[in-house]
Design an enzyme around this catalytic site. Structure first.
Site, mmCIF file in Angstrom:
data_model
loop_
_atom_site.group_PDB
_atom_site.id
_atom_site.type_symbol
_atom_site.label_atom_id
_atom_site.label_comp_id
_atom_site.label_asym_id
_atom_site.label_seq_id
_atom_site.Cartn_x
_atom_site.Cartn_y
_atom_site.Cartn_z
ATOM 1 N N SER A 11 25.102 -3.644 26.990
ATOM 2 C CA SER A 11 26.015 -4.363 27.881
ATOM 3 C C SER A 11 25.377 -4.710 29.220
ATOM 4 O O SER A 11 26.020 -4.669 30.270
ATOM 5 C CB SER A 11 27.281 -3.526 28.120
ATOM 6 O OG SER A 11 26.955 -2.259 28.702
ATOM 7 N N ALA A 14 21.611 -9.497 29.571
ATOM 8 C CA ALA A 14 21.273 -10.272 28.387
ATOM 9 C C ALA A 14 22.425 -10.262 27.383
ATOM 10 O O ALA A 14 22.877 -11.313 26.917
ATOM 11 C CB ALA A 14 20.000 -9.720 27.740
ATOM 12 N N LYS A 33 26.795 2.578 24.621
ATOM 13 C CA LYS A 33 26.981 4.019 24.452
ATOM 14 C C LYS A 33 27.573 4.727 25.660
ATOM 15 O O LYS A 33 27.957 5.886 25.571
ATOM 16 C CB LYS A 33 25.657 4.673 24.072
ATOM 17 C CG LYS A 33 24.570 4.615 25.126
ATOM 18 C CD LYS A 33 23.311 5.268 24.572
ATOM 19 C CE LYS A 33 22.202 5.306 25.599
ATOM 20 N NZ LYS A 33 20.984 5.902 25.055
ATOM 21 N N GLN A 45 17.784 -3.931 42.042
ATOM 22 C CA GLN A 45 17.983 -4.204 43.462
ATOM 23 C C GLN A 45 17.425 -5.565 43.869
ATOM 24 O O GLN A 45 18.022 -6.285 44.656
ATOM 25 C CB GLN A 45 17.287 -3.111 44.299
ATOM 26 C CG GLN A 45 17.869 -1.727 44.133
ATOM 27 C CD GLN A 45 17.030 -0.690 44.878
ATOM 28 O OE1 GLN A 45 15.970 -0.983 45.418
ATOM 29 N NE2 GLN A 45 17.519 0.538 44.894
ATOM 30 N N GLY A 46 16.245 -5.904 43.346
ATOM 31 C CA GLY A 46 15.493 -7.031 43.890
ATOM 32 C C GLY A 46 16.169 -8.372 43.740
ATOM 33 O O GLY A 46 16.649 -8.960 44.704
ATOM 34 N N GLU A 111 8.110 -11.064 46.797
ATOM 35 C CA GLU A 111 7.750 -9.777 46.210
ATOM 36 C C GLU A 111 6.312 -9.815 45.727
ATOM 37 O O GLU A 111 5.697 -10.890 45.625
ATOM 38 C CB GLU A 111 8.700 -9.413 45.061
ATOM 39 C CG GLU A 111 10.129 -9.174 45.534
ATOM 40 C CD GLU A 111 11.074 -8.765 44.423
ATOM 41 O OE1 GLU A 111 12.248 -8.477 44.737
ATOM 42 O OE2 GLU A 111 10.654 -8.728 43.253
ATOM 43 N N ASP A 213 16.708 3.031 22.395
ATOM 44 C CA ASP A 213 17.440 3.032 21.122
ATOM 45 C C ASP A 213 17.166 1.790 20.283
ATOM 46 O O ASP A 213 16.984 1.876 19.063
ATOM 47 C CB ASP A 213 18.946 3.153 21.377
ATOM 48 C CG ASP A 213 19.299 4.348 22.240
ATOM 49 O OD1 ASP A 213 18.606 5.380 22.128
ATOM 50 O OD2 ASP A 213 20.260 4.263 23.032
ATOM 51 N N HIS A 234 7.051 1.767 38.525
ATOM 52 C CA HIS A 234 7.402 1.216 39.834
ATOM 53 C C HIS A 234 6.694 2.043 40.894
ATOM 54 O O HIS A 234 6.739 3.274 40.860
ATOM 55 C CB HIS A 234 8.918 1.265 40.045
ATOM 56 C CG HIS A 234 9.373 0.366 41.151
ATOM 57 N ND1 HIS A 234 9.131 0.641 42.481
ATOM 58 C CD2 HIS A 234 10.036 -0.813 41.125
ATOM 59 C CE1 HIS A 234 9.631 -0.334 43.220
ATOM 60 N NE2 HIS A 234 10.181 -1.225 42.427
ATOM 61 N N ARG A 280 2.321 -4.760 40.802
ATOM 62 C CA ARG A 280 2.783 -3.379 40.725
ATOM 63 C C ARG A 280 1.783 -2.425 40.080
ATOM 64 O O ARG A 280 1.687 -1.262 40.475
ATOM 65 C CB ARG A 280 4.105 -3.320 39.939
ATOM 66 C CG ARG A 280 5.276 -3.894 40.709
ATOM 67 C CD ARG A 280 6.526 -3.855 39.863
ATOM 68 N NE ARG A 280 7.667 -4.355 40.621
ATOM 69 C CZ ARG A 280 8.884 -4.503 40.105
ATOM 70 N NH1 ARG A 280 9.106 -4.198 38.843
ATOM 71 N NH2 ARG A 280 9.883 -4.949 40.846
ATOM 72 N N HIS A 341 9.308 2.525 35.017
ATOM 73 C CA HIS A 341 10.289 1.529 35.442
ATOM 74 C C HIS A 341 10.652 0.509 34.368
ATOM 75 O O HIS A 341 11.820 0.236 34.137
ATOM 76 C CB HIS A 341 9.750 0.800 36.672
ATOM 77 C CG HIS A 341 10.710 -0.175 37.293
ATOM 78 N ND1 HIS A 341 11.975 0.185 37.712
ATOM 79 C CD2 HIS A 341 10.586 -1.502 37.566
ATOM 80 C CE1 HIS A 341 12.590 -0.870 38.223
ATOM 81 N NE2 HIS A 341 11.784 -1.906 38.131
ATOM 82 N N ARG A 376 4.409 -7.048 34.028
ATOM 83 C CA ARG A 376 5.520 -7.905 34.443
ATOM 84 C C ARG A 376 5.406 -8.279 35.916
ATOM 85 O O ARG A 376 5.235 -7.426 36.780
ATOM 86 C CB ARG A 376 6.851 -7.184 34.203
ATOM 87 C CG ARG A 376 8.069 -7.932 34.703
ATOM 88 C CD ARG A 376 9.327 -7.143 34.427
ATOM 89 N NE ARG A 376 9.434 -5.976 35.269
ATOM 90 C CZ ARG A 376 10.258 -5.876 36.323
ATOM 91 N NH1 ARG A 376 11.016 -6.900 36.655
ATOM 92 N NH2 ARG A 376 10.318 -4.764 37.018
ATOM 93 N N LEU A 382 15.118 -10.169 34.966
ATOM 94 C CA LEU A 382 16.475 -10.716 34.898
ATOM 95 C C LEU A 382 16.433 -12.191 34.506
ATOM 96 O O LEU A 382 17.302 -12.678 33.782
ATOM 97 C CB LEU A 382 17.196 -10.540 36.236
ATOM 98 C CG LEU A 382 17.516 -9.098 36.670
ATOM 99 C CD1 LEU A 382 18.306 -9.095 37.969
ATOM 100 C CD2 LEU A 382 18.274 -8.346 35.590
#
Length: 528
Positions: A11, A14, A33, A45-46, A111, A213, A234, A280, A341, A376, A382
């Site tokens: 949930s 995506a 779950k 947050q970003g 960033e 999962d 992170h 990162r 992260h 990444r 997102l």
């Protein structure tokens, strides 16, 4: 038994985005779950990276993503995601998502790894803002059924069908955490949107739900898994004995935050000319190196040179959380350590979210799309979730009117005994995560990986034995999954005999394009 057109497991951004689209064409069941709002999205947050500034371009965003990905990005996917980004931002705004503005225009943050300001955000709680609006829309839709506190156990494969001939996946068996009842959610199409697997490691920024999962269930039915060795740590997680999984957004460094040692001296320039704005993987390894070199338990993120008013306006959630632990970022550097992260690998999919298994799709962090490559780029996750939720929509609907639900067997419990011994579960849970953190972390080596493989294999035997004789519980199911995913990470890391992006091994410190400029692919032959 419940029949539905579309089953979405998870949930986050995506799954909820795709649910809203699919509900216009059929019945959607969303199984998650925990509470609906418990997702990695809610903790983001970003913000969302997208080309919206006058000085920016698609080509620049593509170039930044490819550079961060260290040669393993699928260029066609990168170009597609970047170009579709602005439209997905407009979709969110149409739902009522409010992004921070300045002088009547979207405020765009900077960033690490980005060459332009392109991060749309809502202060420092962007994920929560997006998640809340998506949830409101989903809960209001008459053709979407939501099932919180339902833990998916396994996907429904051909061996679970009463008749012969049907291939692929036909939903999932899920357990009601409250009653312990297990029932089959039978679906024409199944979409994994289960998020990441940070809890496979001892220290993580992820919430407790992130136990891998989707990857574990997909692997057990024979789906192709790719690039699990690329685990992003992170660089800046709050270091405090009472803090749990609280990350300090990349945007802090984008706004001028400085990494310093215990004496207040900056050190990032010794590792990369971009300093705190390096990608990162470089920043996390630099911090790890400094901590080992000085035997210090942490380093510090210093934003005391920024104005108090700016900190209060731009980072209100971080300020409040730090103050709760007795740390005032306006006057005191914040103690930080790296933490697990984001997983750049996952269930391998095409540019429409289709897995290697018929009727099974994967989107979001549970998937491997090729966007991130070996590392990444900040705030691209997102964006990926939004774009692939839209891209998967048409593929999920292909020939859907011709699909009929098969006859699915009821759930058969693997064991009928008592609930598993909680002491055993707690011990094995702790052992698995310690092994991953100690031997498969930021810096690896052949010797460490061999030890990890041996110990996780023994743990897997124990867990599977408990699973076969005990009544299933959520703790047991999650332990089974983290051990499975941990073993896949180790196997993937052992196969990549070079250092690239997020995978750094002392045994092979150089990049080897001649042999390893390719994805690491794993697949289990599914049970008949």
């Amino acid at each position: 038994m419940l029949q539905t057109d579309f089953l979405i497991i998870g949930s986050g951004i995506a799954g909820l985005s795709l649910a809203l689209n699919l509900a216009e064409r059929g019945r959607v069941s969303v199984v998650t779950k925990k509470a609906l709002e418990d997702s990695n999205t809610n903790y983001a947050q970003g913000g969302v990276a997208s080309v919206l500034g006058d000085d920016d371009s698609f080509d620049l965003h593509v170039a930044d993503t490819l550079a961060a990905g260290a040669g393993l990005c699928r260029r066609d996917v990168v170009e597609m995601v970047v170009r579709e980004g602005p439209a997905r931002i407009r979709d969110l705004e149409s739902l009522g998502v409010a992004f921070t503005t300045e002088a009547g225009r979207l405020a765009l943050g900077l960033e690490g790894g980005h060459s332009r300001h392109r991060i749309v955000h809502n202060a420092d709680h962007t994920g929560r803002e997006i998640e809340s609006h998506l949830l409101d829309a989903v809960l209001d839709h008459e053709r979407i059924d939501v099932h919180p506190y339902h833990m998916a156990i396994d996907l429904i494969a051909p061996r679970h069908l009463a008749g012969a001939g049907a291939r692929g996946v036909w939903g999932a068996y899920a357990m009601d955490a409250g009653s312990g009842e297990v029932r089959a959610f039978v679906a024409k199409r199944t979409i994994l949107a289960t998020g990441g697997a940070g809890k496979v490691y001892r220290y993580t920024t992820n919430p407790d739900i992130a136990t891998g999962d989707g990857v574990a269930m997909a692997y057990r039915v024979g789906a192709t898994i790719a690039n699990l060795e690329f685990v992003q740590f992170h660089p800046t997680c709050l270091y405090h004995p009472r803090a749990k999984s609280f990350l300090l957004t990349e945007a802090l460094r984008g706004e001028g935050g400085r990494l310093v040692d215990g004496r207040g001296a900056r050190f990032m320039e010794r590792y990369d000319p971009r300093g705190e704005l390096a990608p990162r993987d470089i920043v996390a390894r630099a911090i790890d190196s400094e901590m080992k070199r000085t035997a210090a338990p942490c380093v510090y993120l210093d934003i005391t040179h920024l104005s108090a008013a700016h900190i209060e306006r731009r980072f209100p959630s971080i300020l409040d959380r730090c103050l709760g632990f007795g740390i005032d970022p306006r006057t005191t550097p914040i103690p930080v350590v790296p933490a697990t992260h984001y997983f750049c690998g996952g269930v391998d999919v095409d540019d429409r979210g289709r897995t290697s298994i018929e009727n099974l799709f994967a989107i979001g962090e549970a998937s491997h799309t090729g966007l991130h490559g070996a590392n990444r780029l900040a705030s691209n996750s997102l964006l990926e979730a939004l774009v692939f939720a839209e891209r998967a929509y048409a593929a999920v609907l292909e020939r859907i009117d011709e699909v009929r639900w098969p006859d699915v067997k009821p759930w058969v419990a693997p064991g009928s005994g008592a609930a598993p011994d909680p002491i055993v579960l707690e011990h094995d849970w702790d052992q698995a995560r310690r092994v991953m953190w100690g031997y498969v972390g930021i810096v690896r080596g052949d010797g460490r990986l061999a030890i990890a493989a041996q110990r996780l294999s023994a743990l897997a035997d124990t867990v599977e034995s408990v699973y076969r004789r005990s009544r299933v519980t959520q703790d047991l199911l999650e332990l089974r999954n983290i051990v499975q995913v941990g073993r896949l990470v180790v196997e993937s890391a052992q196969r990549r005999k070079e250092s690239r992006g997020l995978h750094y091994t002392e045994s092979y410190p150089a990049v080897d394009d001649a042999h390893f400029l390719r994805d690491t692919v794993l697949a289990l032959e599914a049970e008949p």
